[in-house]
Write a protein that holds these residues in place. Structure first.
Motif, PDB file in Angstrom:
ATOM      1  N   SER A 297      77.122  26.870  14.329  1.00 35.65           N
ATOM      2  CA  SER A 297      77.358  26.368  12.917  1.00 35.65           C
ATOM      3  C   SER A 297      78.109  25.056  13.249  1.00 35.65           C
ATOM      4  N   LEU A 298      78.215  24.578  14.517  1.00 32.83           N
ATOM      5  CA  LEU A 298      78.704  23.358  14.774  1.00 32.83           C
ATOM      6  C   LEU A 298      77.506  22.410  15.121  1.00 32.83           C
ATOM      7  N   ASN A 299      77.316  21.296  14.379  1.00 31.78           N
ATOM      8  CA  ASN A 299      76.276  20.445  14.433  1.00 31.78           C
ATOM      9  C   ASN A 299      76.290  19.780  16.177  1.00 31.78           C
ATOM     10  N   GLY A 300      75.179  20.201  16.732  1.00 32.14           N
ATOM     11  CA  GLY A 300      74.905  19.603  18.257  1.00 32.14           C
ATOM     12  C   GLY A 300      75.356  20.570  19.244  1.00 32.14           C
ATOM     13  N   LEU A 301      76.113  21.789  18.819  1.00 31.51           N
ATOM     14  CA  LEU A 301      76.425  22.805  19.741  1.00 31.51           C
ATOM     15  C   LEU A 301      75.170  23.981  19.752  1.00 31.51           C
TER      16      LEU A 301
END
Length: 473
Positions: A297-301
């Motif tokens: 849900s976290l951009n880039g992760l």
């Protein structure tokens, strides 16, 4: 230092993710605590033993992965202990030359899993080790964990460890399986989708049968006994949910018990960064919510492998490749068409492996009734000597989730940071508060692994300490 992508973990998932992203053109830095790639399942032998240990399919797969990683453009950093992951994906790790800090706009967490042992009286005695620890000894060191060994728990590692001990010249006194023959027969159709693995498992079973090792299905260890070290184990029958039932008990003399009750995802990094989590019992506990290619849900992760949910090596290596390709696509290194083409084989392989993966994960899933059977005076948190009675008392005093339990009892505050007690402690608390979701999970925080302060500070002289000028009067 900076990179396009940081990958944490060099097991089947992490190494394949790093290779796929690097092949697509990204600058990739890979961190791994062990001295070589392969993870737990494809662990490399210790230096000097690589030519003396017998060949195996796992060794062949691991050697192939290590060769591909070495030939790639990945900046692979082994022997690094990860202790912090911050915003903008700053990673801090301690290595041979001290503390290292790297930043990247994207990060793939492929941190694997650790084993679960549901406590029983005597499980802290010398001579009681985990099934996964036994595989390390067998695969990496070519050693046998004891002289007369009981192998107990659930899942496919039982056969792996028992057959490995016999192959290495050891003696197995009994194999004690929580599951029954019917459970294995029920899983057989799903297992048959991977005939090569079924054949390997049949080979292990034949080796165990040829050695006339007693197979005790639907049994578990009630107690491990001994004055200062393990001397015997008491075995009792259990029901399908893992609770002890009335029936004849057996006492087996043994100097070693290899025991394990499945695996727990090592998902501290997504949890530390507050990615959305969900509880999935078959996948081992709390896992990050992922899209079809491993995005959190976290951009880039991104997350992949057993750290994102227990699925085994077959799925892990393909999920790692998929996550690496997704990171390259999101970074602009792969077009939508190129990404779809490159990821097609991985998606198909995951779909094919899923039935086998689900069946094995189900065999290893934690049984709540087994946890409910833990006696009151049994230690649950080994680091802080917290018993089941103290956990129950903490709830009676008002502790309603794991973090409150930690505050009341220090459960989870030792060197393992709750990795080996958190799952069972959460299940005990869930018996009181109604669900594992309500009991929650320990909050992840740095240091993610214990590190020595001297390693972080490095070598310096008193004269190196900057002293500010005195303030004007």
């Amino acid at each position: 230092m900076s990179a396009d992508l940081i990958v944490l973990g060099a097991g089947p998932a992490g190494a394949n993710a790093a290779i796929a992203a690097a092949d697509a053109g990204l600058k990739v830095i890979l961190f791994e605590q062990q001295p070589a790639a392969g993870g737990q399942v494809w662990r490399a032998p210790l230096p000097g033993l690589d030519t003396t240990l017998p060949a195996s399919p796992e060794r062949t797969s691991g050697d192939g992965l290590r060769a591909r990683l070495k030939a790639s453009r990945v900046d692979a950093r082994f022997g690094r202990t990860l202790w912090s992951v911050g915003q903008r994906f700053r990673v801090d790790a301690v290595g041979p030359d001290g503390n290292e800090s790297v930043e990247a706009p994207r990060l793939i967490a492929a941190t694997g899993a650790h084993e679960r042992v549901v406590p029983f009286p005597g499980w802290t005695l010398p001579g009681v080790i985990g099934l996964a620890a036994a595989t390390v000894l067998l695969k990496a060191q070519g050693g046998v964990p004891g002289t007369r060994i009981v192998v107990a728990g659930c899942g496919p590692l039982l056969a792996v460890v028992a057959a490995g001990i016999l192959k290495s010249g050891g003696s197995v006194a009994a194999v004690v399986d929580l599951s029954g023959p019917g459970d294995w027969l029920k899983a057989l159709p799903a297992m048959a989708t991977q005939p090569a693995l079924v054949a390997r498992g049949a080979g292990w079973a034949l080796k165990i049968g040829a050695a006339r090792v007693p197979m005790l299905f639907r049994h578990a260890i009630r107690t491990a006994e001994g004055s200062e070290e393990l001397q015997r184990v008491r075995i009792a029958p259990v029901d399908a949910q893992g609770a002890f039932i009335t029936g004849p008990e057996r006492v087996i003399d043994a100097d070693t018990v290899c025991v394990g009750h499945g695996l727990v995802p090592g998902g501290e990094v997504p949890r530390l960064l507050r990615a959305t989590q969900t509880f999935d019992r078959r996948r081992g506990g709390f896992v990050p919510v992922l899209d079809a290619v491993g995005r959190t849900s976290l951009n880039g992760l991104y997350a992949c492998g057993d750290g994102a949910g227990i699925r085994g090596a077959l799925v892990a290596e393909q999920a790692g490749r998929l996550a690496g390709l997704a990171a390259a696509h999101d970074a602009g290194a792969l077009s939508e068409t190129a990404f779809a083409t490159a990821s097609g084989a991985a998606r198909a392989a995951i779909a094919k492996a899923r039935p086998f993966s689900d069946a094995m994960a189900g065999m290893m899933a934690l049984r709540p009734a087994q946890v409910a059977s833990i006696p009151a005076d049994t230690v649950v948190c080994r680091c802080e000597d917290v018993t089941r009675a103290e956990i129950d008392a903490a709830h009676a005093d008002g502790a309603c989730d794991l973090n409150q339990l930690k505050q009341f009892t220090r459960c989870g505050m030792g060197p393992c940071q709750g990795r080996f007690c958190g799952d069972v402690a959460g299940e005990l608390l869930a018996l009181k508060v109604g669900s594992r979701e309500a009991a929650g999970a320990f909050t992840a925080r740095p240091p993610l692994r214990p590190v020595a302060l001297a390693d972080l500070m490095g070598a310096f002289d008193y004269s190196d300490i900057p002293i500010p000028a005195p303030a004007p009067l």
